[in-house]
Design a protein around this motif. Structure first.
Motif, mmCIF file in Angstrom:
data_model
loop_
_atom_site.group_PDB
_atom_site.id
_atom_site.type_symbol
_atom_site.label_atom_id
_atom_site.label_comp_id
_atom_site.label_asym_id
_atom_site.label_seq_id
_atom_site.Cartn_x
_atom_site.Cartn_y
_atom_site.Cartn_z
ATOM 1 N N ALA A 19 -9.837 -18.873 -25.282
ATOM 2 C CA ALA A 19 -8.577 -17.862 -25.986
ATOM 3 C C ALA A 19 -9.124 -17.573 -27.563
ATOM 4 N N CYS A 20 -9.286 -18.685 -28.052
ATOM 5 C CA CYS A 20 -9.666 -18.684 -29.569
ATOM 6 C C CYS A 20 -10.804 -17.383 -30.334
ATOM 7 N N GLU A 21 -11.593 -17.577 -29.552
ATOM 8 C CA GLU A 21 -13.339 -17.136 -29.083
ATOM 9 C C GLU A 21 -12.828 -15.716 -28.837
ATOM 10 N N GLN A 22 -12.083 -15.566 -27.500
ATOM 11 C CA GLN A 22 -11.907 -14.210 -27.420
ATOM 12 C C GLN A 22 -11.050 -13.358 -28.681
ATOM 13 N N ALA A 28 -8.613 -8.167 -35.662
ATOM 14 C CA ALA A 28 -9.387 -7.884 -36.684
ATOM 15 C C ALA A 28 -8.317 -9.314 -37.266
ATOM 16 N N GLY A 29 -9.252 -9.416 -38.443
ATOM 17 C CA GLY A 29 -8.139 -11.311 -39.363
ATOM 18 C C GLY A 29 -8.121 -12.758 -38.716
ATOM 19 N N PHE A 30 -7.971 -12.410 -37.255
ATOM 20 C CA PHE A 30 -8.022 -14.015 -36.460
ATOM 21 C C PHE A 30 -8.659 -14.633 -37.234
ATOM 22 N N CYS A 69 -1.748 -9.608 -27.913
ATOM 23 C CA CYS A 69 -2.734 -10.077 -27.207
ATOM 24 C C CYS A 69 -3.465 -11.255 -27.277
ATOM 25 N N VAL A 70 -3.130 -11.773 -27.938
ATOM 26 C CA VAL A 70 -3.689 -12.790 -28.638
ATOM 27 C C VAL A 70 -2.776 -14.169 -27.335
ATOM 28 N N VAL A 71 -0.923 -13.847 -27.333
ATOM 29 C CA VAL A 71 -0.468 -14.366 -26.689
ATOM 30 C C VAL A 71 -0.861 -14.581 -25.810
ATOM 31 N N GLU A 72 -1.485 -13.690 -24.726
ATOM 32 C CA GLU A 72 -1.727 -12.827 -23.639
ATOM 33 C C GLU A 72 -3.331 -13.907 -23.257
ATOM 34 N N LEU A 73 -3.885 -13.829 -24.127
ATOM 35 C CA LEU A 73 -5.006 -14.149 -24.461
ATOM 36 C C LEU A 73 -5.023 -16.109 -24.025
ATOM 37 N N PRO A 87 5.236 -16.860 -23.418
ATOM 38 C CA PRO A 87 5.182 -16.492 -24.777
ATOM 39 C C PRO A 87 5.835 -16.781 -26.473
ATOM 40 N N ASP A 88 7.270 -17.498 -25.883
ATOM 41 C CA ASP A 88 7.578 -18.170 -27.159
ATOM 42 C C ASP A 88 6.519 -18.992 -27.693
#
Length: 95
Positions: A19-22, A28-30, A69-73, A87-88
């Motif tokens: 998830a992190c790599e995706q 941007a900025g993650f 998007c990050v939460v979904e990943l 998600p929370d």
């Protein structure tokens, strides 16, 4: 830590690495993420902290609504290994 707990932790770390790599590629900025969990009380104890390079990058991601998007990943990768988190359970901050 028992052998079963080690296997659970390894699976969680692998899923979150994916998830992190995706997220790094898509947002941007993650920068990176980390997690905390009581391995005896999964998935309800699992939390994920996501970091952005700076407050400006985090603010831009909020403005563009790319945090979802990050939460979904994260949620998807954890669900792929059988841990269904809300998600929370995912939060955001800057370095």
């Amino acid at each position: 830590m028992t052998k079963t707990e080690k296997l659970k932790d390894k699976a969680i770390r692998h899923a979150l690495t994916l998830a992190c790599e995706q997220a790094k590629d898509k947002v941007a900025g993650f920068s990176w993420l980390t997690h905390q969990a009581n391995l005896k009380q999964l998935p309800q104890s699992l939390t994920v902290q996501c970091y952005f390079t700076d407050a400006h990058s985090l603010a831009q991601a909020r403005d563009k609504q790319t945090l979802a998007c990050v939460v979904e990943l994260v949620v998807t990768e954890l669900a792929n290994i059988g841990y269904h988190v809300k998600p929370d359970a995912v939060s955001f901050t800057s370095e």
